[in-house]
Scaffold this motif. Structure first.
Motif, PDB file in Angstrom:
ATOM      1  N   LEU A 204       0.770  -1.218   0.019  1.00  0.00           N
ATOM      2  CA  LEU A 204      -0.040   0.022  -0.054  1.00  0.00           C
ATOM      3  C   LEU A 204       0.843   1.206  -0.168  1.00  0.00           C
ATOM      4  N   PRO A 205       0.729   2.066  -1.011  1.00  0.00           N
ATOM      5  CA  PRO A 205       1.440   3.392  -0.868  1.00  0.00           C
ATOM      6  C   PRO A 205       1.313   4.330   0.304  1.00  0.00           C
ATOM      7  N   ARG A 206       2.094   4.963   0.822  1.00  0.00           N
ATOM      8  CA  ARG A 206       1.952   5.901   1.674  1.00  0.00           C
ATOM      9  C   ARG A 206       1.012   7.162   1.446  1.00  0.00           C
ATOM     10  N   ALA A 207       0.323   7.568   2.305  1.00  0.00           N
ATOM     11  CA  ALA A 207      -0.388   8.853   1.832  1.00  0.00           C
ATOM     12  C   ALA A 207       0.642  10.147   1.825  1.00  0.00           C
ATOM     13  N   LEU A 208       0.511  11.033   0.571  1.00  0.00           N
ATOM     14  CA  LEU A 208       1.334  11.951   0.139  1.00  0.00           C
ATOM     15  C   LEU A 208       0.718  13.458   0.480  1.00  0.00           C
ATOM     16  N   GLY A 209      -0.553  13.450   0.725  1.00  0.00           N
ATOM     17  CA  GLY A 209      -1.384  14.706   0.997  1.00  0.00           C
ATOM     18  C   GLY A 209      -1.292  14.958   2.577  1.00  0.00           C
ATOM     19  N   PRO A 362      -6.063  10.098   4.257  1.00  0.00           N
ATOM     20  CA  PRO A 362      -6.900  11.071   5.052  1.00  0.00           C
ATOM     21  C   PRO A 362      -7.391  12.084   4.071  1.00  0.00           C
ATOM     22  N   ASP A 363      -6.799  12.635   3.078  1.00  0.00           N
ATOM     23  CA  ASP A 363      -7.660  13.618   2.443  1.00  0.00           C
ATOM     24  C   ASP A 363      -8.261  13.148   1.054  1.00  0.00           C
ATOM     25  N   ALA A 364      -8.843  11.965   1.188  1.00  0.00           N
ATOM     26  CA  ALA A 364      -9.717  11.185   0.256  1.00  0.00           C
ATOM     27  C   ALA A 364     -11.071  11.153   0.693  1.00  0.00           C
ATOM     28  N   CYS A 365     -12.130  11.076  -0.280  1.00  0.00           N
ATOM     29  CA  CYS A 365     -13.449  10.842   0.280  1.00  0.00           C
ATOM     30  C   CYS A 365     -13.995   9.609  -0.697  1.00  0.00           C
ATOM     31  N   PHE A 366     -15.117   9.124  -0.454  1.00  0.00           N
ATOM     32  CA  PHE A 366     -15.935   8.074  -1.287  1.00  0.00           C
ATOM     33  C   PHE A 366     -17.457   8.483  -1.077  1.00  0.00           C
TER      34      PHE A 366
END
Length: 418
Positions: A204-209, A362-366
Motif C-alpha cells: 500500500l503506498p504511503r499517503a502524500l497529502g 486522509p484527504d480522500a473521500c468516497f
C-alpha cells in the motif's frame, strides 16, 4: 507442401530468397538472451519474399510456440512483413489461424508475448502475431497497419494513418522505441512481465497529502477536490522505482502499466482525477486481465468524480465498459489492492476497487453520489448541499466505522502478507 498451387516460377523465387538471405524461410525462430532473460525469438526476414507467411513459415512459428511451452519461456517476435504469401494461396492464409491458436495456448500457460513492429509490418501478420500481443512496441517511422502500401487505394499511399506513430496515438502500440534502444527496452519489459509473485498483495503506498482528519463531510469532499492535492503521477513516482505504461489511445482518465518496487513487479491502474471514459475502463480491464494471466499483483489508485456521462461516453458504451471491469476484477485470481487518493465518485470509482482490500488516504473521500447530484435528486436547495454531504458519510473515518473500507493510509507504506 512447399508449392501447393503449383505457381509458375515459385520454386525458383524460393531458391533465390534462400540464397539472398541465408535463411530457409521468412522467419528465423531460436532461443536467445535479451539482457538476463532467456526467450524464444521469432524474427521475420523481409528480404525473404517480403517476410510473407507461407505454410512453412506457419510450421516454424508453431514450433517456436511449442519451445516456449516446453521451457516456460516468454516469446519476443520481431516483425517485418508484407502479410500472407499469395503464391501459396489459402493454405498460406490459414497459417494465421495456426498463429492465433499458438498465441491462445501461450496465454493459457501464462507466458508473455512481446511483439516489435519494424518497417514494414502489415497484413495478416500484424492482425495476428502483432496486434494480439500482450505488449506491442514499434519503431518510429515504420509502416504499420493491416492494409499494406500496394493494396490500399493510391490516394492513401502516404497517409499517416498507416504508421507506427498513428497506431501509437490510437492506442494499438504501447511504446515507440528506436532500433538502437530496442534491446534495452525489451529487457525492461521482460523484467516486469516475468517476475510474478502471485500470492503476495501489492504494498500500500504511503499517503502524500494532508494527514489530519477533516472537520466534516463537506470539508472532506472539498479537500478531495483540491487542485493542489497529490495526484496519480505523484503517487506512482513515489511508490515505484521504475514503470512502463500500456496505451489507451486517448485521455481516458486512467494510467495503466507495470511498475517495479524493490525488484518486484506490480501492475497498476490509476485514475487521474478526471471523469473516466469507456476507453479508460477498457484499458484497466486489459491491464488486470494481463496481470491475472501473468500472476502479477495489482494496485489500483482511485481518483475520479465518476464515470464520464456525456453523449460520447454513452455512444462508446460506458455501461458495457464499466461492467467489463467489474467482472474482470471479480474474477481475478491475483490479489488487488486499492488506495483511494482523492475523490471516489460512485460506480465510476468503485469499478476500479478491490473486492477485499480498500484503503483511503486522509484527504480522500468516497460517496455513493456527489452531494450536488444528490441535492438535485432529492430536490434540496443549494445551501443544503454541505449538510447533505455530511449525511452521505464520505470521510475515511465514516467509511471505516461503517465497515466499508479496510483502513486509512498513513505516512509510511504498508506491506501486506497473504
Amino acid at each position: 507442401m512447399a508449392d501447393p498451387l503449383g505457381w509458375d516460377g515459385y520454386e525458383v523465387s524460393l531458391a533465390r530468397a534462400r540464397e539472398r538471405t541465408g535463411t530457409d524461410e521468412a522467419v528465423v525462430c531460436e532461443r536467445a538472451k535479451i539482457g538476463g532473460h532467456e526467450v524464444v525469438k521469432i524474427r521475420f526476414e523481409f528480404g525473404f519474399l517480403g517476410g510473407s507467411v507461407g505454410t512453412g513459415t506457419g510450421a516454424l512459428i508453431e514450433r517456436a510456440f511449442d519451445e516456449a511451452h516446453s521451457h516456460r519461456l516468454p516469446v519476443v517476435s520481431l516483425l517485418s512483413t508484407g502479410g500472407t504469401r499469395m503464391q501459396e494461396g489459402v493454405p498460406a492464409l490459414r497459417q494465421l489461424q495456426r498463429i492465433a491458436r499458438g498465441l491462445a495456448l501461450l496465454r493459457e500457460e501464462g507466458l508473455p508475448h512481446i511483439t516489435v513492429a519494424l518497417h514494414p509490418t502489415t497484413g495478416g501478420v500484424w492482425a495476428s502475431l502483432g496486434a494480439d500481443a500482450d505488449v506491442v512496441l514499434a519503431v518510429p517511422g515504420a509502416q504499420v497497419g493491416f492494409a499494406g502500401r500496394r493494396v490500399r487505394p493510391e490516394r492513401y499511399a502516404d497517409d499517416p494513418a498507416y504508421t507506427a506513430e498513428n497506431q501509437y496515438a490510437a492506442g494499438y502500440v504501447d511504446e515507440l522505441v528506436t532500433e538502437d534502444a530496442l534491446a534495452d527496452r525489451l529487457e525492461v519489459w521482460l523484467g516486469l512481465l516475468t517476475g510474478a509473485s502471485r500470492d503476495r498483495p501489492a504494498d500500500l503506498p504511503r499517503a502524500l497529502g494532508a494527514l489530519d482528519p477533516t472537520r466534516d463531510g463537506w470539508h472532506s469532499v472539498q479537500r478531495a477536490r483540491s487542485v493542489g492535492r497529490p495526484r496519480a503521477d505523484a503517487y506512482l513516482d513515489d511508490h515505484f522505482d521504475t514503470r512502463v505504461h500500456l496505451r489507451d489511445g486517448a485521455d481516458g482518465g486512467v494510467l495503466c502499466g507495470i511498475g517495479s518496487r524493490g525488484g518486484r513487479p506490480v501492475a497498476f491502474a490509476a485514475q487521474t482525477g478526471t471523469a473516466t471514459t469507456p476507453e479508460g475502463f477498457r484499458t484497466a480491464t486489459r491491464l488486470i486481465r494481463l496481470a491475472d494471466r501473468l500472476g502479477l499483483p495489482v494496485l489500483t489508485l482511485v481518483d475520479t468524480p465518476g464515470a464520464a456521462a456525456d453523449p460520447a461516453a454513452e455512444t462508446a458504451g460506458a455501461g458495457n465498459a464499466i461492467a467489463g471491469l467489474f467482472g474482470t476484477i471479480a474474477a481475478a485470481n491475483v490479489p488487488i489492492t486499492t488506495l483511494v487518493i482523492g475523490e471516489g465518485g460512485s460506480g465510476g470509482a468503485l469499478a476500479l476497487c478491490s473486492t477485499d482490500r480498500i484503503w483511503l488516504t486522509p484527504d480522500a473521500c468516497f460517496t455513493v453520489i456527489a452531494p450536488e447530484l444528490a441535492a438535485g435528486i432529492l430536490k434540496r436547495d443549494p445551501e443544503e448541499i454541505p449538510a447533505l454531504a455530511g449525511e452521505l458519510k464520505p470521510r475515511p473515518e465514516d467509511l471505516l466505522a461503517l465497515g466499508a473500507i479496510d483502513g486509512i493510509a498513513g505516512s509510511e507504506p504498508v506491506t501486506f502478507v497473504r
